[in-house]
Design a protein around this motif. Sequence first.
Motif, PDB file in Angstrom:
ATOM      1  N   THR A 112      -4.009 -32.587  66.181  1.00 17.53           N
ATOM      2  CA  THR A 112      -4.051 -31.224  66.689  1.00 17.53           C
ATOM      3  C   THR A 112      -5.326 -30.545  66.213  1.00 17.53           C
ATOM      4  OG1 THR A 112      -2.939 -30.258  64.759  1.00 17.53           O
ATOM      5  CG2 THR A 112      -1.533 -31.111  66.538  1.00 17.53           C
ATOM      6  N   ASP A 113      -5.649 -29.397  66.810  1.00 17.73           N
ATOM      7  CA  ASP A 113      -6.839 -28.659  66.390  1.00 17.73           C
ATOM      8  C   ASP A 113      -6.785 -28.317  64.909  1.00 17.73           C
ATOM      9  OD1 ASP A 113      -7.834 -28.790  68.925  1.00 17.73           O
ATOM     10  OD2 ASP A 113      -7.261 -26.750  69.495  1.00 17.73           O
ATOM     11  N   ALA A 114      -5.580 -28.012  64.420  1.00 16.10           N
ATOM     12  CA  ALA A 114      -5.429 -27.629  63.013  1.00 16.10           C
ATOM     13  C   ALA A 114      -5.690 -28.793  62.068  1.00 16.10           C
ATOM     14  CB  ALA A 114      -4.028 -27.080  62.770  1.00 16.10           C
ATOM     15  N   GLU A 115      -5.596 -30.005  62.585  1.00 17.32           N
ATOM     16  CA  GLU A 115      -5.786 -31.195  61.755  1.00 17.32           C
ATOM     17  C   GLU A 115      -7.208 -31.730  61.803  1.00 17.32           C
ATOM     18  OE1 GLU A 115      -1.359 -33.223  62.015  1.00 17.32           O
ATOM     19  OE2 GLU A 115      -2.772 -33.542  63.662  1.00 17.32           O
ATOM     20  N   LEU A 116      -8.018 -31.202  62.699  1.00 17.95           N
ATOM     21  CA  LEU A 116      -9.391 -31.685  62.843  1.00 17.95           C
ATOM     22  C   LEU A 116     -10.342 -30.908  61.946  1.00 17.95           C
ATOM     23  CD1 LEU A 116      -9.482 -32.075  66.726  1.00 17.95           C
ATOM     24  CD2 LEU A 116      -9.659 -33.933  65.054  1.00 17.95           C
ATOM     25  N   PRO A 117     -11.460 -31.516  61.562  1.00 17.88           N
ATOM     26  CA  PRO A 117     -12.451 -30.774  60.780  1.00 17.88           C
ATOM     27  C   PRO A 117     -13.049 -29.636  61.598  1.00 17.88           C
ATOM     28  CG  PRO A 117     -13.330 -32.882  61.486  1.00 17.88           C
ATOM     29  CD  PRO A 117     -11.882 -32.899  61.823  1.00 17.88           C
ATOM     30  N   VAL A 118     -13.477 -28.607  60.901  1.00 14.64           N
ATOM     31  CA  VAL A 118     -14.080 -27.448  61.558  1.00 14.64           C
ATOM     32  C   VAL A 118     -15.541 -27.373  61.136  1.00 14.64           C
ATOM     33  CG1 VAL A 118     -14.033 -24.946  61.813  1.00 14.64           C
ATOM     34  CG2 VAL A 118     -11.881 -26.214  61.574  1.00 14.64           C
ATOM     35  N   PHE A 119     -16.431 -27.488  62.106  1.00 13.79           N
ATOM     36  CA  PHE A 119     -17.866 -27.418  61.829  1.00 13.79           C
ATOM     37  C   PHE A 119     -18.437 -26.137  62.429  1.00 13.79           C
ATOM     38  CE2 PHE A 119     -16.788 -31.931  62.420  1.00 13.79           C
ATOM     39  CZ  PHE A 119     -17.192 -32.461  61.204  1.00 13.79           C
ATOM     40  N   SER A 120     -19.212 -25.398  61.663  1.00 12.66           N
ATOM     41  CA  SER A 120     -19.873 -24.222  62.229  1.00 12.66           C
ATOM     42  C   SER A 120     -21.100 -24.622  63.031  1.00 12.66           C
ATOM     43  CB  SER A 120     -20.282 -23.249  61.116  1.00 12.66           C
ATOM     44  OG  SER A 120     -21.224 -23.862  60.248  1.00 12.66           O
ATOM     45  N   ASN A 121     -21.713 -25.735  62.639  1.00  7.35           N
ATOM     46  CA  ASN A 121     -22.957 -26.147  63.280  1.00  7.35           C
ATOM     47  C   ASN A 121     -23.125 -27.648  63.104  1.00  7.35           C
ATOM     48  OD1 ASN A 121     -25.413 -26.019  64.556  1.00  7.35           O
ATOM     49  ND2 ASN A 121     -26.552 -25.325  62.761  1.00  7.35           N
ATOM     50  N   LEU A 122     -23.224 -28.373  64.225  1.00 10.69           N
ATOM     51  CA  LEU A 122     -23.460 -29.811  64.176  1.00 10.69           C
ATOM     52  C   LEU A 122     -24.856 -30.092  64.708  1.00 10.69           C
ATOM     53  CD1 LEU A 122     -20.171 -31.554  65.410  1.00 10.69           C
ATOM     54  CD2 LEU A 122     -21.279 -31.818  63.186  1.00 10.69           C
ATOM     55  N   VAL A 123     -25.667 -30.770  63.903  1.00 16.22           N
ATOM     56  CA  VAL A 123     -27.032 -31.109  64.292  1.00 16.22           C
ATOM     57  C   VAL A 123     -27.183 -32.626  64.223  1.00 16.22           C
ATOM     58  CG1 VAL A 123     -29.483 -30.815  63.793  1.00 16.22           C
ATOM     59  CG2 VAL A 123     -27.886 -28.922  63.384  1.00 16.22           C
ATOM     60  N   PHE A 124     -27.524 -33.247  65.367  1.00 17.74           N
ATOM     61  CA  PHE A 124     -27.655 -34.692  65.434  1.00 17.74           C
ATOM     62  C   PHE A 124     -29.117 -35.079  65.650  1.00 17.74           C
ATOM     63  CE2 PHE A 124     -23.237 -34.041  66.566  1.00 17.74           C
ATOM     64  CZ  PHE A 124     -22.589 -35.068  65.888  1.00 17.74           C
ATOM     65  N   ALA A 125     -29.624 -35.940  64.777  1.00 19.41           N
ATOM     66  CA  ALA A 125     -30.969 -36.479  64.963  1.00 19.41           C
ATOM     67  C   ALA A 125     -30.923 -37.607  65.986  1.00 19.41           C
ATOM     68  CB  ALA A 125     -31.507 -36.993  63.634  1.00 19.41           C
ATOM     69  N   ALA A 126     -32.089 -38.007  66.456  1.00 20.42           N
ATOM     70  CA  ALA A 126     -32.172 -39.093  67.440  1.00 20.42           C
ATOM     71  C   ALA A 126     -31.589 -40.373  66.866  1.00 20.42           C
ATOM     72  CB  ALA A 126     -33.629 -39.315  67.840  1.00 20.42           C
ATOM     73  N   GLY A 127     -30.831 -41.104  67.689  1.00 24.30           N
ATOM     74  CA  GLY A 127     -30.283 -42.379  67.274  1.00 24.30           C
ATOM     75  C   GLY A 127     -28.964 -42.304  66.527  1.00 24.30           C
ATOM     76  N   THR A 128     -28.401 -41.119  66.361  1.00 21.70           N
ATOM     77  CA  THR A 128     -27.138 -40.974  65.640  1.00 21.70           C
ATOM     78  C   THR A 128     -25.956 -41.089  66.588  1.00 21.70           C
ATOM     79  OG1 THR A 128     -27.296 -38.570  65.835  1.00 21.70           O
ATOM     80  CG2 THR A 128     -28.149 -39.570  63.815  1.00 21.70           C
ATOM     81  N   THR A 129     -24.764 -41.266  66.013  1.00 26.04           N
ATOM     82  CA  THR A 129     -23.545 -41.463  66.788  1.00 26.04           C
ATOM     83  C   THR A 129     -22.464 -40.486  66.340  1.00 26.04           C
ATOM     84  OG1 THR A 129     -24.012 -43.817  67.113  1.00 26.04           O
ATOM     85  CG2 THR A 129     -21.734 -43.128  67.393  1.00 26.04           C
ATOM     86  N   PHE A 130     -21.693 -39.992  67.310  1.00 26.52           N
ATOM     87  CA  PHE A 130     -20.556 -39.110  67.036  1.00 26.52           C
ATOM     88  C   PHE A 130     -19.304 -39.807  67.555  1.00 26.52           C
ATOM     89  CE2 PHE A 130     -18.753 -34.558  67.782  1.00 26.52           C
ATOM     90  CZ  PHE A 130     -18.007 -34.669  66.620  1.00 26.52           C
ATOM     91  N   ASP A 131     -18.456 -40.276  66.628  1.00 25.70           N
ATOM     92  CA  ASP A 131     -17.237 -40.995  66.970  1.00 25.70           C
ATOM     93  C   ASP A 131     -16.074 -40.002  66.980  1.00 25.70           C
ATOM     94  OD1 ASP A 131     -15.005 -42.590  67.174  1.00 25.70           O
ATOM     95  OD2 ASP A 131     -15.522 -43.915  65.502  1.00 25.70           O
ATOM     96  N   LEU A 132     -15.541 -39.698  68.178  1.00 32.03           N
ATOM     97  CA  LEU A 132     -14.457 -38.718  68.297  1.00 32.03           C
ATOM     98  C   LEU A 132     -13.094 -39.296  67.926  1.00 32.03           C
ATOM     99  CD1 LEU A 132     -15.451 -36.950  71.639  1.00 32.03           C
ATOM    100  CD2 LEU A 132     -15.791 -36.112  69.304  1.00 32.03           C
ATOM    101  N   ASP A 133     -13.000 -40.603  67.783  1.00 33.83           N
ATOM    102  CA  ASP A 133     -11.744 -41.264  67.419  1.00 33.83           C
ATOM    103  C   ASP A 133     -10.606 -40.859  68.363  1.00 33.83           C
ATOM    104  OD1 ASP A 133     -10.340 -43.063  65.693  1.00 33.83           O
ATOM    105  OD2 ASP A 133      -9.377 -41.354  64.721  1.00 33.83           O
ATOM    106  N   GLY A 134     -10.936 -40.674  69.648  1.00 33.75           N
ATOM    107  CA  GLY A 134      -9.929 -40.344  70.641  1.00 33.75           C
ATOM    108  C   GLY A 134      -9.544 -38.886  70.702  1.00 33.75           C
ATOM    109  N   ASN A 135     -10.188 -38.045  69.902  1.00 29.37           N
ATOM    110  CA  ASN A 135      -9.846 -36.627  69.845  1.00 29.37           C
ATOM    111  C   ASN A 135     -10.824 -35.769  70.637  1.00 29.37           C
ATOM    112  OD1 ASN A 135      -7.572 -36.263  67.640  1.00 29.37           O
ATOM    113  ND2 ASN A 135      -8.991 -37.817  66.861  1.00 29.37           N
TER     114      ASN A 135
END
Length: 199
Positions: free
Chosen positions: A69-92
């Motif tokens: 649920t939303d309450a169980e997920l981490p809360v980020f104020s700002n996500l910054v991704f450099a080139a070549g990085t990966t964001f794994d949503l794990d199905g969420n």
Amino acid sequence: FRLPAFKHTAREVQVEGGAQGGSAVGRSVFESFENAADTLVFASPAIVAGEMKVTAGTLALGTNGVTRTDAELPVFSNLVFAAGTTFDLDGNSLTVPNLTGAPTVTNAGTITVSGSYTPVVENGRATTWETTVPVAFAADAKVTIPAGMAKKGVHTLITTTGGITGAPGVTAPDRFWEVRVEGNSLVAEHVSGLLLLLK
């Protein structure tokens, strides 16, 4: 705030428990990674990570594919991704106030931008974020145009086979920038004052 426990292996740092607040903690954990094989995993519920800059490797919301649920997920104020990085949503699916960059997104969900999306600019051109996940923009969301983005031509900011919903506004160095959705792409264009009046 109370720091979480960390489990470290050669390839992974796992956040196992506790609550984490403050952007400095979030930044110091991941920016110490210089190897593209490194992974930071948020596997336990309700971890508030603050600002997170992903300079290498993978940021993951979990490793077991369990939808949370939303309450169980981490809360980020700002996500910054450099080139070549990966964001794994794990199905969420995740709502992010502010997102910068064009990460490779795995284990599909929906990414919703509630604040601002900022593209990375190289040699005056926006780097296109090519993904397969649905990207949504909340009602008040905007695209931030970096000052160094060339005024000539159309910039494709995002293209996704998952589709784009919402119509973000724009924050830009001048009032002649416009952002629009064209099919499964989000594009930005600098129009002259005359063309803007004709529209």
